[in-house]
Write an enzyme that holds these catalytic residues in place. Structure first.
Site, PDB file in Angstrom:
ATOM      1  N   ARG A  28       2.778  -6.419   9.171  1.00 58.78           N
ATOM      2  CA  ARG A  28       2.014  -5.299   9.741  1.00 58.78           C
ATOM      3  C   ARG A  28       2.534  -4.879  11.111  1.00 58.78           C
ATOM      4  O   ARG A  28       2.498  -3.708  11.459  1.00 58.78           O
ATOM      5  CB  ARG A  28       0.525  -5.653   9.782  1.00 58.78           C
ATOM      6  N   LYS A  49       0.819  -1.219   0.000  1.00 57.16           N
ATOM      7  CA  LYS A  49       0.000   0.000   0.000  1.00 57.16           C
ATOM      8  C   LYS A  49       0.858   1.277   0.000  1.00 57.16           C
ATOM      9  O   LYS A  49       2.068   1.227   0.311  1.00 57.16           O
ATOM     10  CB  LYS A  49      -0.923  -0.019   1.223  1.00 57.16           C
ATOM     11  N   ASN A  99      -1.999   0.043   6.898  1.00 57.88           N
ATOM     12  CA  ASN A  99      -1.453  -1.213   7.433  1.00 57.88           C
ATOM     13  C   ASN A  99      -0.509  -1.912   6.448  1.00 57.88           C
ATOM     14  O   ASN A  99      -0.297  -3.110   6.505  1.00 57.88           O
ATOM     15  CB  ASN A  99      -2.587  -2.135   7.912  1.00 57.88           C
ATOM     16  N   THR A 149      -5.108  -7.444  10.740  1.00 62.42           N
ATOM     17  CA  THR A 149      -5.433  -6.207  10.005  1.00 62.42           C
ATOM     18  C   THR A 149      -4.946  -4.966  10.742  1.00 62.42           C
ATOM     19  O   THR A 149      -4.403  -4.050  10.152  1.00 62.42           O
ATOM     20  CB  THR A 149      -6.969  -6.126   9.800  1.00 62.42           C
ATOM     21  N   HIS A 207      -2.011  -5.584   1.656  1.00 63.99           N
ATOM     22  CA  HIS A 207      -3.313  -6.241   1.513  1.00 63.99           C
ATOM     23  C   HIS A 207      -3.076  -7.649   0.997  1.00 63.99           C
ATOM     24  O   HIS A 207      -2.128  -7.890   0.248  1.00 63.99           O
ATOM     25  CB  HIS A 207      -4.200  -5.487   0.506  1.00 63.99           C
ATOM     26  N   ARG A 217      -1.446 -14.570   4.614  1.00 66.74           N
ATOM     27  CA  ARG A 217      -2.210 -13.869   5.662  1.00 66.74           C
ATOM     28  C   ARG A 217      -1.469 -13.934   7.005  1.00 66.74           C
ATOM     29  O   ARG A 217      -1.447 -12.965   7.763  1.00 66.74           O
ATOM     30  CB  ARG A 217      -3.640 -14.420   5.763  1.00 66.74           C
TER      31      ARG A 217
HETATM   32  P1  CMP Z   1      -7.189  -4.821   3.793  1.00 64.94           P
HETATM   33  O1  CMP Z   1      -6.646  -6.173   4.066  1.00 64.94           O
HETATM   34  O2  CMP Z   1      -6.616  -4.067   2.645  1.00 64.94           O
HETATM   35  O3  CMP Z   1      -8.776  -4.935   3.576  1.00 64.94           O
HETATM   36  C1  CMP Z   1      -9.650  -3.862   3.832  1.00 64.94           C
HETATM   37  C2  CMP Z   1      -8.998  -2.747   4.563  1.00 64.94           C
HETATM   38  O4  CMP Z   1      -9.864  -1.862   5.245  1.00 64.94           O
HETATM   39  C3  CMP Z   1      -8.116  -3.295   5.669  1.00 64.94           C
HETATM   40  O5  CMP Z   1      -6.999  -3.928   5.104  1.00 64.94           O
HETATM   41  C4  CMP Z   1      -7.832  -2.034   6.487  1.00 64.94           C
HETATM   42  O6  CMP Z   1      -6.706  -1.315   6.016  1.00 64.94           O
HETATM   43  C5  CMP Z   1      -9.081  -1.169   6.229  1.00 64.94           C
HETATM   44  N1  CMP Z   1      -9.888  -0.948   7.437  1.00 64.94           N
HETATM   45  C6  CMP Z   1     -10.150   0.234   7.999  1.00 64.94           C
HETATM   46  N2  CMP Z   1     -10.923   0.109   9.095  1.00 64.94           N
HETATM   47  C7  CMP Z   1     -11.173  -1.211   9.228  1.00 64.94           C
HETATM   48  C8  CMP Z   1     -11.914  -1.979  10.169  1.00 64.94           C
HETATM   49  N3  CMP Z   1     -12.553  -1.421  11.200  1.00 64.94           N
HETATM   50  N4  CMP Z   1     -11.943  -3.324  10.003  1.00 64.94           N
HETATM   51  C9  CMP Z   1     -11.294  -3.919   8.954  1.00 64.94           C
HETATM   52  N5  CMP Z   1     -10.575  -3.221   8.017  1.00 64.94           N
HETATM   53  C10 CMP Z   1     -10.510  -1.897   8.169  1.00 64.94           C
END
Ligand code: CMP
Length: 132
Positions: free
Chosen positions: A103, A10, A113, A92, A116, A86
């Site tokens: 992360r 990202k 973060n 996340t 993805h 993962r």
């Molecule tokens: P990613 O794995 O890219 O998938 C969706 C993204 O939403 C996640 O990583 C986070 O960067 C973002 N995000 C922001 N707020 C939340 C939340 N409350 N729960 C999950 N993802 C979130």
């Protein structure tokens, strides 16, 4: 079972020159980089990519963010690559990510973060076809 998954480095991580550090972690975890490209997408493209999250309160901010700078998208291949990647990324939210994960090491916040990864075989296929 050999699988493919989609990875995105990202904007926060590309901006901080962490691409090579992250790629090194992927390779150490037996995730082979099959294809790779460095691009910037529009907010509309980000909205399409993250469509599964369209009802979430963070959707707009998420699309704004993913389109805010250069990203690196990659197809990763390896044994159980979806699960392995993962685990390599960590939770996340970097605050709760396990020690040694991407992360935990590099994530700034739940939004920024750093990486993805696809969460299922169905989404891996969709996400790979979206970018390649
Ligand atoms: P990613 O794995 O890219 O998938 C969706 C993204 O939403 C996640 O990583 C986070 O960067 C973002 N995000 C922001 N707020 C939340 C939340 N409350 N729960 C999950 N993802 C979130």
């Amino acid at each position: 079972m050999k699988q493919q998954t989609l990875s995105i480095i990202k904007p926060d991580a590309v901006e901080r020159n962490l691409t090579d550090n992250i790629k090194e972690i992927l390779i150490k975890n037996n995730l082979k980089i099959l294809k790779e490209k460095k691009i910037q997408i529009t907010k509309e493209e980000a909205a399409e990519f993250y469509k599964v999250h369209q009802t979430k309160p963070f959707y707009d901010r998420l699309c704004e963010y993913l389109s805010s700078g250069i990203i690196v998208v990659m197809i990763l291949e390896g044994e159980n690559s979806i699960k392995v990647y993962r685990e390599t990324m960590g939770s996340t939210d970097p605050k709760s990510a396990q020690k040694g994960t991407i992360r935990e090491k590099y994530g700034i916040s739940i939004d920024k973060n750093s990486v993805h990864g696809s969460d299922s075989p169905e989404n891996a296929t969709k996400e790979i076809n979206f970018f390649f």
